[in-house]
Design a protein around this motif. Sequence first.
Motif, PDB file in Angstrom:
ATOM      1  N   ILE A   1       3.256   7.389  13.641  1.00  0.00           N
ATOM      2  CA  ILE A   1       2.819   5.984  13.587  1.00  0.00           C
ATOM      3  C   ILE A   1       3.675   5.154  14.541  1.00  0.00           C
ATOM      4  CG2 ILE A   1       4.341   5.282  11.671  1.00  0.00           C
ATOM      5  CD1 ILE A   1       1.829   3.835  10.520  1.00  0.00           C
ATOM      6  N   THR A   2       3.078   4.107  15.134  1.00  0.00           N
ATOM      7  CA  THR A   2       3.856   3.280  16.062  1.00  0.00           C
ATOM      8  C   THR A   2       4.377   2.037  15.337  1.00  0.00           C
ATOM      9  OG1 THR A   2       1.928   1.996  16.712  1.00  0.00           O
ATOM     10  CG2 THR A   2       2.380   3.989  18.000  1.00  0.00           C
ATOM     11  N   ALA A   3       5.429   1.424  15.916  1.00  0.00           N
ATOM     12  CA  ALA A   3       6.017   0.224  15.313  1.00  0.00           C
ATOM     13  C   ALA A   3       4.965  -0.882  15.252  1.00  0.00           C
ATOM     14  CB  ALA A   3       7.219  -0.210  16.130  1.00  0.00           C
ATOM     15  N   ARG A   4       4.119  -0.948  16.273  1.00  0.00           N
ATOM     16  CA  ARG A   4       3.085  -1.984  16.296  1.00  0.00           C
ATOM     17  C   ARG A   4       2.116  -1.799  15.117  1.00  0.00           C
ATOM     18  NH1 ARG A   4      -2.060  -2.119  17.670  1.00  0.00           N
ATOM     19  NH2 ARG A   4      -2.007  -0.011  18.525  1.00  0.00           N
ATOM     20  N   GLN A   5       1.731  -0.531  14.895  1.00  0.00           N
ATOM     21  CA  GLN A   5       0.804  -0.272  13.788  1.00  0.00           C
ATOM     22  C   GLN A   5       1.424  -0.705  12.458  1.00  0.00           C
ATOM     23  OE1 GLN A   5       0.125   3.860  14.847  1.00  0.00           O
ATOM     24  NE2 GLN A   5      -2.067   3.493  15.102  1.00  0.00           N
TER      25      GLN A   5
ATOM     26  N   ARG B   1       3.777  -3.049  12.005  1.00  0.00           N
ATOM     27  CA  ARG B   1       3.954  -4.506  11.934  1.00  0.00           C
ATOM     28  C   ARG B   1       2.679  -5.220  11.536  1.00  0.00           C
ATOM     29  NH1 ARG B   1       6.971  -4.259  16.439  1.00  0.00           N
ATOM     30  NH2 ARG B   1       5.216  -4.865  17.759  1.00  0.00           N
ATOM     31  N   GLU B   2       1.572  -4.726  12.065  1.00  0.00           N
ATOM     32  CA  GLU B   2       0.339  -5.501  11.935  1.00  0.00           C
ATOM     33  C   GLU B   2      -0.413  -5.276  10.634  1.00  0.00           C
ATOM     34  OE1 GLU B   2      -1.952  -4.432  15.325  1.00  0.00           O
ATOM     35  OE2 GLU B   2      -0.673  -5.563  16.691  1.00  0.00           O
ATOM     36  N   ILE B   3       0.006  -4.242   9.904  1.00  0.00           N
ATOM     37  CA  ILE B   3      -0.900  -3.794   8.858  1.00  0.00           C
ATOM     38  C   ILE B   3      -0.378  -4.045   7.464  1.00  0.00           C
ATOM     39  CG2 ILE B   3      -2.008  -1.735   7.934  1.00  0.00           C
ATOM     40  CD1 ILE B   3      -1.937  -0.691  10.845  1.00  0.00           C
ATOM     41  N   LYS B   4      -1.296  -4.456   6.611  1.00  0.00           N
ATOM     42  CA  LYS B   4      -0.989  -4.617   5.185  1.00  0.00           C
ATOM     43  C   LYS B   4      -0.862  -3.243   4.562  1.00  0.00           C
ATOM     44  CE  LYS B   4      -3.295  -6.909   2.114  1.00  0.00           C
ATOM     45  NZ  LYS B   4      -3.574  -7.213   0.980  1.00  0.00           N
ATOM     46  N   THR B   5       0.053  -3.093   3.655  1.00  0.00           N
ATOM     47  CA  THR B   5       0.206  -1.808   2.960  1.00  0.00           C
ATOM     48  C   THR B   5      -0.364  -1.931   1.551  1.00  0.00           C
ATOM     49  OG1 THR B   5       2.414  -2.573   2.411  1.00  0.00           O
ATOM     50  CG2 THR B   5       2.234  -0.930   4.173  1.00  0.00           C
ATOM     51  N   PRO B   6      -0.670  -0.807   0.861  1.00  0.00           N
ATOM     52  CA  PRO B   6      -0.637   0.549   1.380  1.00  0.00           C
ATOM     53  C   PRO B   6      -1.891   0.866   2.194  1.00  0.00           C
ATOM     54  CG  PRO B   6      -1.374   0.572  -0.906  1.00  0.00           C
ATOM     55  CD  PRO B   6      -1.062  -0.859  -0.569  1.00  0.00           C
ATOM     56  N   PHE B   7      -1.781   1.914   3.026  1.00  0.00           N
ATOM     57  CA  PHE B   7      -2.960   2.420   3.729  1.00  0.00           C
ATOM     58  C   PHE B   7      -2.796   3.907   3.994  1.00  0.00           C
ATOM     59  CE2 PHE B   7       0.006   0.829   6.920  1.00  0.00           C
ATOM     60  CZ  PHE B   7       0.068   1.857   7.847  1.00  0.00           C
ATOM     61  N   TYR B   8      -3.902   4.584   4.165  1.00  0.00           N
ATOM     62  CA  TYR B   8      -3.869   5.992   4.582  1.00  0.00           C
ATOM     63  C   TYR B   8      -3.797   6.045   6.086  1.00  0.00           C
ATOM     64  CZ  TYR B   8      -4.487   8.101   0.064  1.00  0.00           C
ATOM     65  OH  TYR B   8      -4.251   8.540  -1.200  1.00  0.00           O
ATOM     66  N   PHE B   9      -2.883   6.874   6.577  1.00  0.00           N
ATOM     67  CA  PHE B   9      -2.708   7.006   8.017  1.00  0.00           C
ATOM     68  C   PHE B   9      -3.025   8.444   8.416  1.00  0.00           C
ATOM     69  CE2 PHE B   9      -0.135   8.130  11.707  1.00  0.00           C
ATOM     70  CZ  PHE B   9      -0.562   7.157  12.599  1.00  0.00           C
ATOM     71  N   TYR B  10      -3.901   8.611   9.395  1.00  0.00           N
ATOM     72  CA  TYR B  10      -4.311   9.957   9.805  1.00  0.00           C
ATOM     73  C   TYR B  10      -3.890  10.256  11.230  1.00  0.00           C
ATOM     74  CZ  TYR B  10      -7.083   9.797   5.576  1.00  0.00           C
ATOM     75  OH  TYR B  10      -7.471   9.689   4.265  1.00  0.00           O
TER      76      TYR B  10
END
Length: 385
Positions: free
Chosen positions: A4-8, A10-19
């Motif tokens: 995962i990147t730092a940008r991803q 920063r921008e995203i509300k948690t929780p989320f599934y990351f693939y």
Amino acid sequence: MIAITARQLREIKTPFYFYDVELLDKTLQLAVREAKRHDFHLHYALKANANPRLLEIIRERGLGADCVSGNEVEAAIKSGFPAGSIVYAGVGKSDEEIRLALQQEISCFNCESFPELEVINDIAGAMGKTARVSLRVNPNVDAHTHHYITTGVEENKFGFPVDDLEQAVNRCRELPNIEWTGLHFHVGSQITDTSVFRSLCERVNEIQRGIAARGLVPSRVNFGGGLGVDYDDPDARPVPDFAAYFQAFADSFERLPGQQVHFEPGRPVVAQCGSLVTRVLYVKEGKNKKFIILDAGMNDLIRPALYQARHRIENISALLDEPLEPYDVVGPVCESSDCFGKAVPLPVTTRRGDFFAIRSCGAYGEVMASRYNLRPIAPSRFSND
Ligand code: LLP
């Protein structure tokens, strides 16, 4: 580490599934290569993860689909899986679901009981169609896995008992709208001991010899899924050992001339490419221990609560060489079972706002999420976004 990147973050509300879609693609390439070596057919088990973005990648690599509901059949068709590559199992197929599968002309039903055979025959007759049917047999082989995900012993609801098989094949042959195509097995999931697969093959050889002696020769044998993944160390083994898995069947299954061999992998295809990304809400001092309270809960990932499953938990905000101490890692849901791990060694510096990754969540994570406590369903994100 997850990709995962730092940008991803920063921008995203948690929780989320990351693939990690690159890892998924690599896994698929290896699975397909090893299956091809033996001319084995693969049907991806949608029940493990039916995220459309992942389905598209899986379909592009040429796998067929294994479905267990009408909605999964529809999802497979919508994602472009050819109807002729779809197999459909389940002990309780409704009339509507059977009609849909016949309408779509799927490759075959994996049928689990006598009454189901009669219903499929009747519905196919009314629609002027012939249903291709494989019989799911309960081989009474113990998968030595968690008892909730063991499916092939006699106490389970799945399949025909071996003693009924000959009668079931004969019934298929009598029914005018059924074409018998072969046998189907699935003894359990998260199987890490290859000797289980060898035992399954020996049992299938025996079953096959028994019915062949009466002139009943299955044109295909489907061994279901079950290959386990390394939950303890996903970075050491990001791709399961498909070579050894398929080799076990190539060595131990006595394949008859012209017989097709099929598999239905779910977990080994998608588990390692997914992580549940979540944030620390609070670090709480209990009487004798410390708790890390995450913003993800058992509604997002139920495997630890339901199967006592262990997933690797990482603080992805911390530096790699921080000293560690044990914490119980829990979610916000009002249940004591909402616990992702006990006495997990994590950095002493862990604090509110840190990002955590719960690893190996690509299979049976997102698909099993619920709205318990009226919590929202976590969205999904992808490494190539
Ligand atoms: N084929 C059939 C008929 C199945 O029942 C299953 C899984 C599969 C294939 C795919 O098996 P896999 O390759 O994923 O092992 N929710 C549980 C797992 C349930 C598995 C159900 N059947 C978990 O989170 O561990």
